[in-house]
Motif scaffolding. Structure first.
Motif, PDB file in Angstrom:
ATOM      1  N   GLN A   8       0.850  -1.178   0.000  1.00 42.54           N
ATOM      2  CA  GLN A   8       0.000   0.000   0.000  1.00 42.54           C
ATOM      3  C   GLN A   8       0.892   1.236   0.000  1.00 42.54           C
ATOM      4  O   GLN A   8       1.979   1.199   0.545  1.00 42.54           O
ATOM      5  N   PRO A   9       0.529   2.314  -0.619  1.00 42.02           N
ATOM      6  CA  PRO A   9      -0.754   2.618  -1.229  1.00 42.02           C
ATOM      7  C   PRO A   9      -0.889   2.170  -2.681  1.00 42.02           C
ATOM      8  O   PRO A   9      -1.921   2.366  -3.310  1.00 42.02           O
ATOM      9  N   TRP A  10       0.196   1.558  -3.231  1.00 41.25           N
ATOM     10  CA  TRP A  10       0.156   1.162  -4.648  1.00 41.25           C
ATOM     11  C   TRP A  10      -1.009   0.222  -4.938  1.00 41.25           C
ATOM     12  O   TRP A  10      -1.673   0.360  -5.970  1.00 41.25           O
ATOM     13  N   ILE A  18      -6.223   4.274 -10.689  1.00 41.94           N
ATOM     14  CA  ILE A  18      -5.365   5.454 -10.760  1.00 41.94           C
ATOM     15  C   ILE A  18      -3.977   5.082 -11.282  1.00 41.94           C
ATOM     16  O   ILE A  18      -3.420   5.778 -12.118  1.00 41.94           O
ATOM     17  N   LYS A  19      -3.431   3.975 -10.809  1.00 40.61           N
ATOM     18  CA  LYS A  19      -2.092   3.522 -11.219  1.00 40.61           C
ATOM     19  C   LYS A  19      -2.245   2.388 -12.229  1.00 40.61           C
ATOM     20  O   LYS A  19      -2.876   1.381 -11.930  1.00 40.61           O
ATOM     21  N   ASP A  20      -1.671   2.558 -13.417  1.00 37.98           N
ATOM     22  CA  ASP A  20      -1.855   1.575 -14.494  1.00 37.98           C
ATOM     23  C   ASP A  20      -0.616   0.728 -14.765  1.00 37.98           C
ATOM     24  O   ASP A  20      -0.567  -0.027 -15.732  1.00 37.98           O
ATOM     25  N   HIS A  90       7.814   2.025 -20.190  1.00 43.21           N
ATOM     26  CA  HIS A  90       6.473   2.432 -20.610  1.00 43.21           C
ATOM     27  C   HIS A  90       6.338   3.944 -20.426  1.00 43.21           C
ATOM     28  O   HIS A  90       7.005   4.540 -19.582  1.00 43.21           O
ATOM     29  N   GLU A  91       5.472   4.580 -21.199  1.00 39.30           N
ATOM     30  CA  GLU A  91       5.324   6.033 -21.124  1.00 39.30           C
ATOM     31  C   GLU A  91       4.494   6.512 -19.934  1.00 39.30           C
ATOM     32  O   GLU A  91       4.431   7.711 -19.654  1.00 39.30           O
ATOM     33  N   SER A  92       3.866   5.618 -19.202  1.00 36.64           N
ATOM     34  CA  SER A  92       3.036   5.996 -18.056  1.00 36.64           C
ATOM     35  C   SER A  92       3.859   6.725 -16.994  1.00 36.64           C
ATOM     36  O   SER A  92       5.040   6.439 -16.788  1.00 36.64           O
ATOM     37  N   ILE A  93       3.215   7.654 -16.282  1.00 35.21           N
ATOM     38  CA  ILE A  93       3.891   8.359 -15.186  1.00 35.21           C
ATOM     39  C   ILE A  93       4.219   7.412 -14.033  1.00 35.21           C
ATOM     40  O   ILE A  93       5.023   7.739 -13.172  1.00 35.21           O
ATOM     41  N   TRP A  94       3.614   6.244 -14.004  1.00 33.55           N
ATOM     42  CA  TRP A  94       3.836   5.267 -12.940  1.00 33.55           C
ATOM     43  C   TRP A  94       4.974   4.304 -13.265  1.00 33.55           C
ATOM     44  O   TRP A  94       5.376   3.509 -12.413  1.00 33.55           O
ATOM     45  N   THR A 113      23.320  -2.196 -14.348  1.00 32.62           N
ATOM     46  CA  THR A 113      21.966  -1.646 -14.381  1.00 32.62           C
ATOM     47  C   THR A 113      20.940  -2.729 -14.106  1.00 32.62           C
ATOM     48  O   THR A 113      20.944  -3.787 -14.725  1.00 32.62           O
ATOM     49  N   LYS A 114      20.056  -2.428 -13.165  1.00 31.92           N
ATOM     50  CA  LYS A 114      18.954  -3.338 -12.857  1.00 31.92           C
ATOM     51  C   LYS A 114      17.773  -2.984 -13.764  1.00 31.92           C
ATOM     52  O   LYS A 114      17.340  -1.829 -13.802  1.00 31.92           O
ATOM     53  N   ILE A 115      17.287  -3.947 -14.501  1.00 29.09           N
ATOM     54  CA  ILE A 115      16.151  -3.707 -15.393  1.00 29.09           C
ATOM     55  C   ILE A 115      14.862  -3.699 -14.576  1.00 29.09           C
ATOM     56  O   ILE A 115      14.627  -4.582 -13.751  1.00 29.09           O
ATOM     57  N   ILE A 116      14.042  -2.686 -14.812  1.00 29.64           N
ATOM     58  CA  ILE A 116      12.725  -2.600 -14.185  1.00 29.64           C
ATOM     59  C   ILE A 116      11.689  -2.897 -15.264  1.00 29.64           C
ATOM     60  O   ILE A 116      11.651  -2.236 -16.304  1.00 29.64           O
ATOM     61  N   TYR A 117      10.878  -3.913 -15.012  1.00 27.75           N
ATOM     62  CA  TYR A 117       9.811  -4.282 -15.941  1.00 27.75           C
ATOM     63  C   TYR A 117       8.525  -3.598 -15.510  1.00 27.75           C
ATOM     64  O   TYR A 117       8.159  -3.600 -14.338  1.00 27.75           O
ATOM     65  N   ASN A 118       7.851  -3.003 -16.474  1.00 28.82           N
ATOM     66  CA  ASN A 118       6.588  -2.320 -16.242  1.00 28.82           C
ATOM     67  C   ASN A 118       5.451  -3.235 -16.672  1.00 28.82           C
ATOM     68  O   ASN A 118       5.276  -3.484 -17.859  1.00 28.82           O
ATOM     69  N   TRP A 119       4.719  -3.740 -15.685  1.00 29.24           N
ATOM     70  CA  TRP A 119       3.557  -4.581 -15.975  1.00 29.24           C
ATOM     71  C   TRP A 119       2.400  -3.643 -16.278  1.00 29.24           C
ATOM     72  O   TRP A 119       2.007  -2.830 -15.439  1.00 29.24           O
ATOM     73  N   VAL A 120       1.855  -3.742 -17.473  1.00 30.93           N
ATOM     74  CA  VAL A 120       0.774  -2.857 -17.907  1.00 30.93           C
ATOM     75  C   VAL A 120      -0.548  -3.462 -17.459  1.00 30.93           C
ATOM     76  O   VAL A 120      -0.854  -4.630 -17.752  1.00 30.93           O
ATOM     77  N   LEU A 121      -1.331  -2.654 -16.745  1.00 32.10           N
ATOM     78  CA  LEU A 121      -2.568  -3.126 -16.122  1.00 32.10           C
ATOM     79  C   LEU A 121      -3.786  -2.429 -16.728  1.00 32.10           C
ATOM     80  O   LEU A 121      -3.698  -1.274 -17.161  1.00 32.10           O
ATOM     81  N   ALA A 122      -4.912  -3.138 -16.734  1.00 32.03           N
ATOM     82  CA  ALA A 122      -6.155  -2.577 -17.281  1.00 32.03           C
ATOM     83  C   ALA A 122      -7.359  -3.193 -16.573  1.00 32.03           C
ATOM     84  O   ALA A 122      -7.255  -4.238 -15.932  1.00 32.03           O
ATOM     85  N   ASN A 123      -8.491  -2.558 -16.697  1.00 29.13           N
ATOM     86  CA  ASN A 123      -9.779  -3.051 -16.207  1.00 29.13           C
ATOM     87  C   ASN A 123      -9.787  -3.346 -14.709  1.00 29.13           C
ATOM     88  O   ASN A 123     -10.202  -4.424 -14.270  1.00 29.13           O
TER      89      ASN A 123
END
Length: 148
Positions: A8-10, A18-20, A90-94, A113-123
């Motif tokens: 939390q709060p994520w 709010i967070k995608d 990803h282009e998201s602000i999150w 460099t540690k790679i950060i993967y952005n899991w894209v969320l929807a619905n």
């Protein structure tokens, strides 16, 4: 169904649409619906962990930005969301960014460099009544639908 433990709060920001993006140091090939589990630990107080852009976005979505996350459920299944993609930068602000370059279809970084993967969320769906007292786990884990 699969579940993912998120601090939390994520977790609540995801469940409430709010967070995608969910940022992880490991990629996933899983696509589909998962439960959002709020872990017992919090990431910190909301105003202290947001960028200015994220804070502005939240205040444009809700009337008042909460100063504390204490009212949010912890150790609970609080909603559902679809994982629709897993990308880098990803282009998201999150989305947390990884320094590197794309060559062809591959992402290249420095050795350190540690790679950060952005899991894209929807619905997203936020439950009105969370399923309380649920112990989380690392990675994606199974939570039986018949538990509620």
């Amino acid at each position: 169904m699969k579940a993912l433990s998120i601090k939390q709060p994520w977790a609540s920001l995801i469940a409430n649409g709010i967070k995608d993006i969910e940022n992880r140091t490991w990629k996933t090939s899983f696509r589909g619906r998962i439960y959002i589990h709020s872990s017992l630990k919090k990431a910190g107080n909301l105003p202290n962990i947001l960028t200015e852009e994220q804070a502005w976005y939240i205040t444009s979505k809700v009337k008042e930005m909460p100063q504390k996350v204490d009212y949010m459920p912890f150790g609970a299944i609080i909603g559902e969301v679809d994982i629709i993609d897993c990308v880098i930068n990803h282009e998201s602000i999150w989305a947390e960014k990884t320094n590197g370059v794309i060559v062809g279809n591959e992402f290249h970084t420095n050795r350190d460099t540690k790679i950060i993967y952005n899991w894209v969320l929807a619905n997203p769906v936020s439950y009105k009544e969370p399923i309380l007292n649920v112990k989380g786990k690392l990675s994606l884990w199974d939570f039986p639908k018949n538990n509620f």
